[in-house]
Design an enzyme around this catalytic site. Structure first.
Site, PDB file in Angstrom:
ATOM      1  N   PRO A   2       1.472   0.243  32.518  1.00  0.00           N
ATOM      2  CG  PRO A   2       0.189   1.148  30.806  1.00  0.00           C
ATOM      3  CD  PRO A   2       1.570   0.714  31.147  1.00  0.00           C
ATOM      4  CD  GLU A   3       2.387  -4.332  36.564  1.00  0.00           C
ATOM      5  OE1 GLU A   3       1.911  -5.165  37.364  1.00  0.00           O
ATOM      6  OE2 GLU A   3       3.552  -3.938  36.624  1.00  0.00           O
ATOM      7  CE  LYS A  61       0.206  -7.110  32.574  1.00  0.00           C
ATOM      8  NZ  LYS A  61       1.570  -7.542  32.232  1.00  0.00           N
ATOM      9  NE  ARG A 114      10.105   2.484  26.672  1.00  0.00           N
ATOM     10  CZ  ARG A 114      10.438   1.893  27.805  1.00  0.00           C
ATOM     11  NH1 ARG A 114      10.857   0.663  27.812  1.00  0.00           N
ATOM     12  NH2 ARG A 114      10.336   2.530  28.934  1.00  0.00           N
ATOM     13  NE  ARG A 153       5.744 -23.708  34.353  1.00  0.00           N
ATOM     14  CZ  ARG A 153       5.111 -22.615  33.934  1.00  0.00           C
ATOM     15  NH1 ARG A 153       3.819 -22.528  33.979  1.00  0.00           N
ATOM     16  NH2 ARG A 153       5.800 -21.614  33.432  1.00  0.00           N
ATOM     17  NE  ARG A 262       9.762  -8.645  31.242  1.00  0.00           N
ATOM     18  CZ  ARG A 262      10.305  -8.772  30.032  1.00  0.00           C
ATOM     19  NH1 ARG A 262      11.580  -8.521  29.819  1.00  0.00           N
ATOM     20  NH2 ARG A 262       9.564  -9.161  29.018  1.00  0.00           N
TER      21      ARG A 262
END
Length: 273
Positions: A2-3, A61, A114, A153, A262
DNA sequence: ACTATGCCCTGGGTGC
DNA sequence: TGCACCCAGGGCATAG
């Protein structure tokens, strides 16, 4: 996973069902004690009992349920969590971790394979989301804001997008999708994104989140909306989990790599460093 | 201040 | 069929 679009879909589903309702009893099941972060499980159950829900909000979120004692019940679903409204007699999901009985005879079920999800009960919702910046759909998240966060960055642009202090609500799916829409290689150092591409990336973040929200989110695996249904956006993604398939824009084969720890999907032809 | 890595957790998939 | 192993990843702690 879920984002923002998934959590907002849940928020919209639950808002009319929860506002004005009172918690009769909250139960955190055995083995799911870590769900309760701000208090011990039994103390959290007691603190929730009898409270009425006054508002159902969202930031990034996080789901935020404002209660009638002025406190806020902040929930995070992490990767596999769901929060589903169900009849009292509905059989529990295989991975039900908590159950909330409401004063109209209905229930809320917190399911989470989880066990990474969290519940906080706090005076100020900001306490429960310490490293969280502006919501990605809010007016505070502007092209200029994104440009400033990218400036100087060395980290990959995707890592910057995943930083919740930069754009709260963007996760792995929509970071990949936004980079594809903007035509930017997700491995590009953030500092190499100038104002023009930062503006394009900002628009891409907004576009992918809004499109996914219209589709009620993406159900790649565990995501369910507030009524237990699936989203529809996973069939419309451009790159996420489409490695080996053709890019919808140029036909090149989508590749998968690792960025910021990721799984990261991109088109090697039309996404530039 | 920034960046990278490991941890939490468990089901599903893969290879032998 | 069984079993060991790896992968999925949001947010946090920790190290460099």
């Amino acid at each position: 996973m879920p984002e923002l679009p998934e959590v907002e879909t849940i928020r919209r589903d639950l808002e009319p069902l929860l506002v004005g309702r009172r918690v009769v009893r909250a139960r955190i099941h055995a083995g799911a004690e870590r769900l309760a972060v701000s208090d011990a499980p039994r103390a959290l159950e007691r603190a929730l009992a009898g409270r009425r829900v006054e508002a159902v909000g969202r930031h990034g979120k996080y789901l935020t349920l404002r209660l009638d004692d002025g406190r806020t019940w902040v929930m995070h679903l992490r990767m596999t969590g769901s929060l589903v409204h169900a009849a009292a007699a509905a059989p529990p999901h295989r991975f039900e971790r908590a159950r909330v009985d409401l004063d109209d005879g209905t229930t809320l079920r917190f399911n989470d394979m989880r066990k990474f999800g969290t519940w906080h009960l706090v005076d100020d919702p900001a306490e429960a989301m310490p490293r969280t910046g502006p919501d990605a759909l809010s007016a505070v998240f502007t092209p200029g804001w994104l440009r400033e966060r990218l400036r100087g960055r060395a980290a990959a642009v995707k890592a910057v997008l995943l930083d919740q202090a930069v754009a709260a609500g963007v996760g792995n799916i929509y970071a990949d999708e936004a980079c594809w829409i903007a035509g930017i290689d997700p491995r590009t150092p953030g500092g190499r994104i100038g104002p023009v591409r930062a503006a394009r990336l900002h628009a891409a973040v907004r576009q992918t989140l809004e499109e996914a929200l219209r589709d009620r989110g993406s159900s790649f695996s565990d995501y369910r909306d507030g009524l237990g249904g699936e989203g529809m956006h996973h069939v419309r993604v451009h790159v996420f989990r489409r490695e080996g398939q053709p890019c919808g824009r140029c036909g090149a084969v989508i590749r998968k790599t690792r960025v910021a720890g990721r799984g990261t999907h991109y088109c090697p032809r039309c996404q530039r460093l």
